[in-house]
Write a protein that holds these residues in place. Structure first.
Motif, short mmCIF file in Angstrom:
data_model
loop_
_atom_site.label_atom_id
_atom_site.label_comp_id
_atom_site.label_asym_id
_atom_site.label_seq_id
_atom_site.Cartn_x
_atom_site.Cartn_y
_atom_site.Cartn_z
N LEU A 24 0.83 -1.21 0.00
CA LEU A 24 0.00 0.00 0.00
C LEU A 24 0.86 1.26 0.00
O LEU A 24 0.49 2.27 -0.60
CB LEU A 24 -0.93 0.00 1.23
CG LEU A 24 -2.09 -0.99 1.19
CD1 LEU A 24 -2.82 -1.02 2.53
CD2 LEU A 24 -3.07 -0.64 0.07
N ILE A 25 2.01 1.20 0.67
CA ILE A 25 2.91 2.35 0.69
C ILE A 25 3.49 2.60 -0.70
O ILE A 25 3.64 3.74 -1.14
CB ILE A 25 4.04 2.14 1.72
CG1 ILE A 25 3.47 2.22 3.14
CG2 ILE A 25 5.16 3.16 1.54
CD1 ILE A 25 4.48 1.86 4.22
N ILE A 26 3.80 1.51 -1.42
CA ILE A 26 4.40 1.65 -2.76
C ILE A 26 3.48 2.45 -3.69
O ILE A 26 3.93 3.29 -4.45
CB ILE A 26 4.70 0.26 -3.35
CG1 ILE A 26 5.84 -0.40 -2.55
CG2 ILE A 26 5.05 0.36 -4.82
CD1 ILE A 26 6.09 -1.84 -2.94
N GLY A 27 2.18 2.17 -3.61
CA GLY A 27 1.25 2.95 -4.44
C GLY A 27 -0.09 2.28 -4.61
O GLY A 27 -0.19 1.04 -4.56
N LEU A 66 -7.39 -3.16 4.70
CA LEU A 66 -6.32 -2.26 5.14
C LEU A 66 -6.36 -0.95 4.36
O LEU A 66 -6.18 0.13 4.92
CB LEU A 66 -4.96 -2.93 4.96
CG LEU A 66 -4.60 -4.03 5.97
CD1 LEU A 66 -3.31 -4.73 5.55
CD2 LEU A 66 -4.44 -3.44 7.37
N TYR A 67 -6.62 -1.05 3.06
CA TYR A 67 -6.72 0.15 2.23
C TYR A 67 -7.85 1.05 2.72
O TYR A 67 -7.66 2.26 2.94
CB TYR A 67 -6.96 -0.25 0.77
CG TYR A 67 -7.29 0.91 -0.13
CD1 TYR A 67 -6.29 1.74 -0.60
CD2 TYR A 67 -8.61 1.19 -0.47
CE1 TYR A 67 -6.59 2.83 -1.42
CE2 TYR A 67 -8.93 2.27 -1.28
CZ TYR A 67 -7.92 3.08 -1.75
OH TYR A 67 -8.23 4.15 -2.55
N GLY A 68 -9.04 0.47 2.93
CA GLY A 68 -10.18 1.25 3.39
C GLY A 68 -9.92 1.88 4.76
O GLY A 68 -10.26 3.04 5.00
N GLN A 114 2.63 9.47 -3.50
CA GLN A 114 1.24 9.95 -3.50
C GLN A 114 0.33 9.03 -2.69
O GLN A 114 -0.80 8.73 -3.08
CB GLN A 114 0.73 10.11 -4.94
CG GLN A 114 1.42 11.22 -5.70
CD GLN A 114 0.87 11.40 -7.10
OE1 GLN A 114 1.25 10.66 -8.03
NE2 GLN A 114 0.00 12.36 -7.28
N THR A 115 0.85 8.58 -1.56
CA THR A 115 0.10 7.76 -0.61
C THR A 115 0.28 8.35 0.79
O THR A 115 1.32 8.94 1.09
CB THR A 115 0.58 6.30 -0.60
OG1 THR A 115 1.99 6.28 -0.32
CG2 THR A 115 0.31 5.62 -1.93
N PRO A 116 -0.72 8.20 1.68
CA PRO A 116 -0.60 8.69 3.06
C PRO A 116 0.26 7.73 3.88
O PRO A 116 -0.25 6.91 4.66
CB PRO A 116 -2.05 8.74 3.54
CG PRO A 116 -2.75 7.68 2.75
CD PRO A 116 -2.06 7.65 1.41
#
Length: 466
Positions: free
Chosen positions: A167-170, A325-327, A353-355
């Motif tokens: 998720l951190i990667i994008g 996890l994304y939600g 471009q990820t939190p």
């Protein structure tokens, strides 16, 4: 004080939120499918048939699907008009005010956070059993939480961190991974349907409703078609994760309704087909097993079925966990941006471009819960939280039609307010059929959230500061 608690937030344009706008309607639909089709199709169908509905589990899925459809239409209208990453939290902030929004956000944390930890535990169990089939045995200390006699549930802990890194990667890379894994698990389901449909014995569908429509046993357990609908509803809640991707959709006003409704319709058809075939090839009384699909194929003579189902379950649970996890990260991102939790978590990494901060925080907390705590029946509370969120979204459609009649609505519910009212009634009925202990745990969770709100959030809210 009451005016302060009910202060509403204007509809905001998040076009420049810093998040990458790269998800198509197809990506959004597969996010919903990825979250909705997991253990439900491989485990829940057999459990509901054996203990609550019998062959009428098909009706349980239909009733749960209808209730979800009303809610999905309400979600589609608000996702297209209000937008934002906060899902029901963000919609409640605009429609009802800050206190209700906080309660909804707190409920969503239960839905996504506890749900993710529970799914990680389930994935760990299947992973350990699959390794055992190949004579690979992990030390017991690395497969159980301390309260269960181990040191850490390492597979559950590790899978969360692997998906956290993804998720951190994008978000686009995460969506591509989800799409690939969804194809794998749908292929598994297609193989089951193709093999088992030729062996249906209609005698297994009699009696069709052995548990009746609804009854409560002396033990307090609810049985019947409607009680089964409350149980299998867990299989549907994933579609609302699509709404958390509003700020990363290429064309959210058009693509979010398509993703929401397409994923729900597809999953409903799959669940009905699998439950009908499963109860047609095996009598419902035999389906109270940990892997009813594998059991059915084994009875039909397909001895390699356990490997097939293990592949489907492992793939299925990975996508469920990824989308949960994304939600979770996007809802907390929205709450942080509004000041209800620390604003340091609303920073977006300009390169990815990820939190990143909120993703790391969620990965750390969920991995610790999954690795070190036995969740037990707490995971069942996810159902009631999801139903409560659906009801508030339906109410929100009605309220905003009255309060903001001129709000641009690219997607509008037909026959308003009939659809949202039907959503309120159907989801409310499913809540009624849940056990009393679930209601008690749900009430305790809300009380904890209210303590946090009055201790921190009410003073640090951006609306309060302005």
């Amino acid at each position: 004080m009451l005016k302060q608690l009910l202060r509403t937030k204007p509809v905001e344009n998040h076009a420049n939120s810093g998040l990458k706008k790269c998800l198509s309607a197809f990506d959004l639909a597969l996010l919903g499918v990825g979250c909705a089709i997991g253990t439900g199709i491989f485990v829940l169908t057999g459990l509901a048939a054996a203990t609550q509905s019998g062959p009428a589990v098909v009706l349980s899925f239909i009733f749960a699907g209808i209730a979800s459809a009303f809610a999905a239409l309400a979600y589609s209208e608000l996702a297209a008009s209000v937008g934002g990453s906060g899902s029901a939290y963000g919609y409640s902030y605009v429609a009802f005010g800050e206190l209700i929004a906080w309660v909804m956000g707190w409920i969503l944390l239960l839905e996504y956070g506890v749900g993710a930890a529970a799914v990680a535990n389930g994935w760990s169990g299947y992973f350990i059993n699959t390794l055992a089939n190949f004579n690979v045995h992990l030390p017991e200390a690395l497969t159980k939480a301390p309260m269960l006699g181990g040191t850490i549930n390492l597979p559950a802990f590790a899978i969360i961190w692997l998906l956290t890194i993804l998720l951190i990667i994008g978000v686009k890379e995460s969506a591509r991974f989800n799409n690939i894994i969804v194809v794998i698990k749908l292929s598994t389901i297609a193989i089951f349907i193709a093999l088992a449909s030729a062996h249906i014995n209609t005698d297994n569908w009699h009696p069709f409703t052995p548990f009746g429509w609804f009854d409560t046993l002396e033990s307090g357990k609810n049985i019947g078609v409607l009680a089964g609908a409350s149980l299998v509803f867990f299989a549907y809640f994933g579609f609302d994760a699509v709404s958390t991707a509003a700020e990363e959709a290429k064309n959210p006003q058009r693509d979010l309704p398509i993703g929401l409704l397409a994923s729900l319709a597809f999953c409903t058809i799959i669940y009905i087909a699998v439950s009908a075939i499963l109860t047609g090839v095996v009598h419902y009384t035999e389906l109270n097993t940990s892997s009813p699909v594998a059991y059915a194929l084994f009875k039909l003579g397909y001895t390699w079925s356990s490997t097939l189902v293990a592949t489907g379950v492992l793939a299925g649970l990975i996508t469920v966990l990824l989308v949960l996890l994304y939600g979770l990260t996007r809802i907390l991102f929205a709450m942080s941006r509004d000041g209800l939790i620390s604003p340091i978590f609303s920073k977006v990494n300009p390169d990815r471009q990820t939190p990143t901060r909120i993703i790391l925080m969620c990965g750390a907390v969920v991995s610790l819960v999954a690795g070190f705590l036995p969740l037990g029946e707490l995971a069942e509370t996810v159902n009631i939280g999801t139903l409560a969120a659906f009801i508030m979204v339906c109410v929100g459609v009605i309220v905003l039609r009255i309060r903001q009649p001129d709000l641009p609505r690219p997607f509008k519910n037909p026959w308003n307010p009939v659809i949202p009212v039907l959503g309120i009634l159907s989801c409310g009925a499913l809540m009624y059929f849940l056990p009393a202990t679930t209601w008690i745990r749900f009430g305790c969770w809300i009380l904890i959230g209210l303590v946090f709100y009055f201790a921190y959030s009410i003073r640090h809210s951006k609306l309060n500061q302005s």
